[in-house]
Design a protein around this motif. Sequence first.
Motif, PDB file in Angstrom:
ATOM      1  N   LEU A  64     -29.219  -3.276  19.385  1.00 29.25           N
ATOM      2  CA  LEU A  64     -28.329  -3.901  19.230  1.00 29.25           C
ATOM      3  C   LEU A  64     -27.744  -3.586  17.662  1.00 29.25           C
ATOM      4  O   LEU A  64     -26.616  -3.415  17.714  1.00 29.25           O
ATOM      5  N   ASN A  65     -28.393  -3.510  16.688  1.00 25.55           N
ATOM      6  CA  ASN A  65     -28.249  -3.024  15.381  1.00 25.55           C
ATOM      7  C   ASN A  65     -27.549  -1.600  15.473  1.00 25.55           C
ATOM      8  O   ASN A  65     -26.807  -1.495  14.676  1.00 25.55           O
ATOM      9  N   THR A  66     -28.274  -0.700  16.118  1.00 25.24           N
ATOM     10  CA  THR A  66     -27.761   0.501  16.477  1.00 25.24           C
ATOM     11  C   THR A  66     -26.359   0.795  16.950  1.00 25.24           C
ATOM     12  O   THR A  66     -25.586   1.485  16.237  1.00 25.24           O
ATOM     13  N   LEU A  67     -26.092  -0.148  17.790  1.00 27.09           N
ATOM     14  CA  LEU A  67     -24.699  -0.225  18.384  1.00 27.09           C
ATOM     15  C   LEU A  67     -23.777  -0.862  17.622  1.00 27.09           C
ATOM     16  O   LEU A  67     -22.734  -0.340  17.263  1.00 27.09           O
ATOM     17  N   LYS A  68     -24.098  -1.636  16.665  1.00 23.59           N
ATOM     18  CA  LYS A  68     -23.258  -2.296  15.637  1.00 23.59           C
ATOM     19  C   LYS A  68     -22.992  -1.378  14.690  1.00 23.59           C
ATOM     20  O   LYS A  68     -21.916  -1.519  14.275  1.00 23.59           O
ATOM     21  N   TYR A  69     -24.089  -0.919  13.881  1.00 22.54           N
ATOM     22  CA  TYR A  69     -24.021  -0.113  12.647  1.00 22.54           C
ATOM     23  C   TYR A  69     -23.113   1.396  13.052  1.00 22.54           C
ATOM     24  O   TYR A  69     -22.577   2.104  12.245  1.00 22.54           O
ATOM     25  N   GLU A 109     -20.891 -10.476  12.285  1.00 22.29           N
ATOM     26  CA  GLU A 109     -20.021  -9.673  11.371  1.00 22.29           C
ATOM     27  C   GLU A 109     -19.560  -8.584  12.138  1.00 22.29           C
ATOM     28  O   GLU A 109     -20.262  -8.048  12.995  1.00 22.29           O
ATOM     29  N   GLN A 110     -18.744  -7.885  11.728  1.00 22.72           N
ATOM     30  CA  GLN A 110     -18.191  -6.623  12.207  1.00 22.72           C
ATOM     31  C   GLN A 110     -19.010  -5.454  12.082  1.00 22.72           C
ATOM     32  O   GLN A 110     -19.868  -5.811  11.165  1.00 22.72           O
ATOM     33  N   SER A 111     -19.084  -4.453  12.779  1.00 18.05           N
ATOM     34  CA  SER A 111     -20.097  -3.203  12.317  1.00 18.05           C
ATOM     35  C   SER A 111     -19.750  -2.742  10.885  1.00 18.05           C
ATOM     36  O   SER A 111     -18.470  -2.875  10.513  1.00 18.05           O
ATOM     37  N   ALA A 112     -20.724  -2.344  10.378  1.00 14.81           N
ATOM     38  CA  ALA A 112     -20.497  -1.545   8.967  1.00 14.81           C
ATOM     39  C   ALA A 112     -19.879  -0.222   8.956  1.00 14.81           C
ATOM     40  O   ALA A 112     -19.036  -0.211   7.907  1.00 14.81           O
ATOM     41  N   VAL A 120     -27.951  10.080  17.641  1.00 17.33           N
ATOM     42  CA  VAL A 120     -27.055  11.532  17.895  1.00 17.33           C
ATOM     43  C   VAL A 120     -25.839  11.456  18.506  1.00 17.33           C
ATOM     44  O   VAL A 120     -24.687  11.985  17.808  1.00 17.33           O
ATOM     45  N   LEU A 121     -25.713  10.650  19.672  1.00 17.10           N
ATOM     46  CA  LEU A 121     -24.667  10.521  20.250  1.00 17.10           C
ATOM     47  C   LEU A 121     -23.532   9.918  19.438  1.00 17.10           C
ATOM     48  O   LEU A 121     -22.308  10.406  19.525  1.00 17.10           O
ATOM     49  N   PHE A 122     -23.648   8.786  18.801  1.00 22.02           N
ATOM     50  CA  PHE A 122     -22.672   8.091  17.736  1.00 22.02           C
ATOM     51  C   PHE A 122     -22.672   8.858  16.349  1.00 22.02           C
ATOM     52  O   PHE A 122     -21.959   8.265  15.558  1.00 22.02           O
ATOM     53  N   LYS A 123     -23.260  10.022  16.137  1.00 15.16           N
ATOM     54  CA  LYS A 123     -23.138  10.596  15.048  1.00 15.16           C
ATOM     55  C   LYS A 123     -23.455   9.757  13.842  1.00 15.16           C
ATOM     56  O   LYS A 123     -22.543   9.814  12.879  1.00 15.16           O
ATOM     57  N   MET A 124     -24.427   9.031  13.853  1.00 10.13           N
ATOM     58  CA  MET A 124     -24.727   8.076  12.845  1.00 10.13           C
ATOM     59  C   MET A 124     -25.277   8.522  11.338  1.00 10.13           C
ATOM     60  O   MET A 124     -26.313   9.695  11.718  1.00 10.13           O
ATOM     61  N   ASN A 125     -24.874   8.291  10.397  1.00  7.88           N
ATOM     62  CA  ASN A 125     -25.418   8.802   9.016  1.00  7.88           C
ATOM     63  C   ASN A 125     -26.759   8.394   8.714  1.00  7.88           C
ATOM     64  O   ASN A 125     -26.952   7.415   9.234  1.00  7.88           O
TER      65      ASN A 125
END
Length: 550
Positions: free
Chosen positions: A78-83, A306-309, A381-386
């Motif tokens: 959930l937090n991965t998708l949110k952030y 809250e909205q995603s960061a 990887v898919l969402f290219k998260m920093n």
Amino acid sequence: MTILQLLASLTPIISVMVFLVLLRMPASKAMPISMVATGLAALFIWQMDTTLIAASVVEGLLSALTPLTIIFGAVFLLNTLKYSGAMDTIRAGFTNISADARVQVIIICWLFGSFIEGSAGFGTPAAIGAPLLVLLGVPPIASAVVALIADSTSVSFGAIGLPVLFGIEQGLTEGGVNMAAVQIAQHGGNFADYAQYIAMHMITIDLITGSLLPLVMVCVLTGFFGRNKSFLEGLQVWKFAIFAGLAFTVPAWLINYFAGPEFPSVIGALVGMAVVIPVAKKGWLLPSKPWHDFAESDFDNAAVTEQSATPAKFSQMAAWSPYLIMAALLVLSRVVEPFKAFLISFNISWTGLLGTELKAGFATFYAPGIFFIVVCLIGFVLFKMNSKSIKQSFTTSCSSMLPTIISLGASVPMVKIFLNSGENSANLASMPVALADLLANTMGAVWAWTAPVVGIFGSFLSGSATFSNMMFSGLQYSVADNIGMNHALVLALQGIGANAGNMMCVMNVVAAATVVGMAGRESEIIRKTMPIALVYAFVAGTIAVAWGGF
């Protein structure tokens, strides 16, 4: 059984009801107190050996690893998708299907949740569905309640039919001999055929009870959590709700009839989504004005809503891909035998705990929790998260787990003490068997309504419909034998009760509360789901009487 022994055997139920439900303590406080009370009752009244009690606690702590990994994995995803910002896309996609919260609840919890239940079980549907609703603007506490109510009918065939194929079979087996051998011989000669016959009774009853659940869910949503507290606002979508109920139960009935109890929930849910989503998009069977009118007081957890960061734009396919991969892994791990055997080979087991015969195991790679972690890594990887977003997702998930660790770390050992109490110096049956025998001797005349309550009781304490069936299927069969009831119908009522108990069992409630940021409000959730579970059981019993099996 003396009064003192009766009170001792009821200690787990009484303590949970008093501390968690009546006094409204958070589960992180109520469950440790209940565990200690159960341990003292087992020691001084049931006369269990202290070593066995200690071993039961160790067994419970080790057994709690599986649900804890599932809960952490669901929160982490959930937090991965949110952030990452993917949840913004998912939210928009559901809004495009329908802006009506009543419709969103039915599609996410009843249909998508049934697919997850059929694939994995373990309380996973509520852990996935509830936070999805939160991110669509449904209050956290409402999300947990409706997700738990939804995760019931499909439990009959959850985890690829485990509650029926394994739970009931084990419950009927004593010393390697199945007490239903005569019945089994009359239905093909193997238990799988008899299980299919039992499951036909379950799903036939649920053509009524299960098909009405979506309507119950939306009425609970509007009646308890809507701004106007109006059940009529839920009844406004009665045509769509009943249609959605039948869109799952009818295919499930057909799949069980032709193929057995492994896949009715999986295929019934897929067929249901294929039929219901287009109808929702067209607005058929729905009022012209969407409903999304919640009481402001229910939005009391800003961290969840809250909205995603790090807002980002993804296609619907990309945003949903973690859930699709998760569902595919769950199905493959349960269906493809070489893959299943490979995963199971990594299981960890502990035997001879503290010198006793107790043992425990942890399905490291087979449990759904590991799949959540894998999917989160793919999401990075898919969402290219920093690195900042990844760290934020992980630390937020970890910080939310402490109350859950305490709650399950106490509730599962409490259940193990309760179940292992058959070995004692007082020459008593185990606490659950003693209670069930008492019920059988005093409630035989109304067993149609008592049988599902026994199933609820088993799930409430053990946290598992499969385990409830293991504990009480033998008792149910014996009662049917003694009073001249239809064996398969009684076992079906046990299974339906176990399913209903899924709505209110401590383990599932703690999990649902945690993933929506409502840890500490478990008592409020149980007070909403308990009446639904009991009515579910009563209606099922009434149908069974009308059926003529009693």
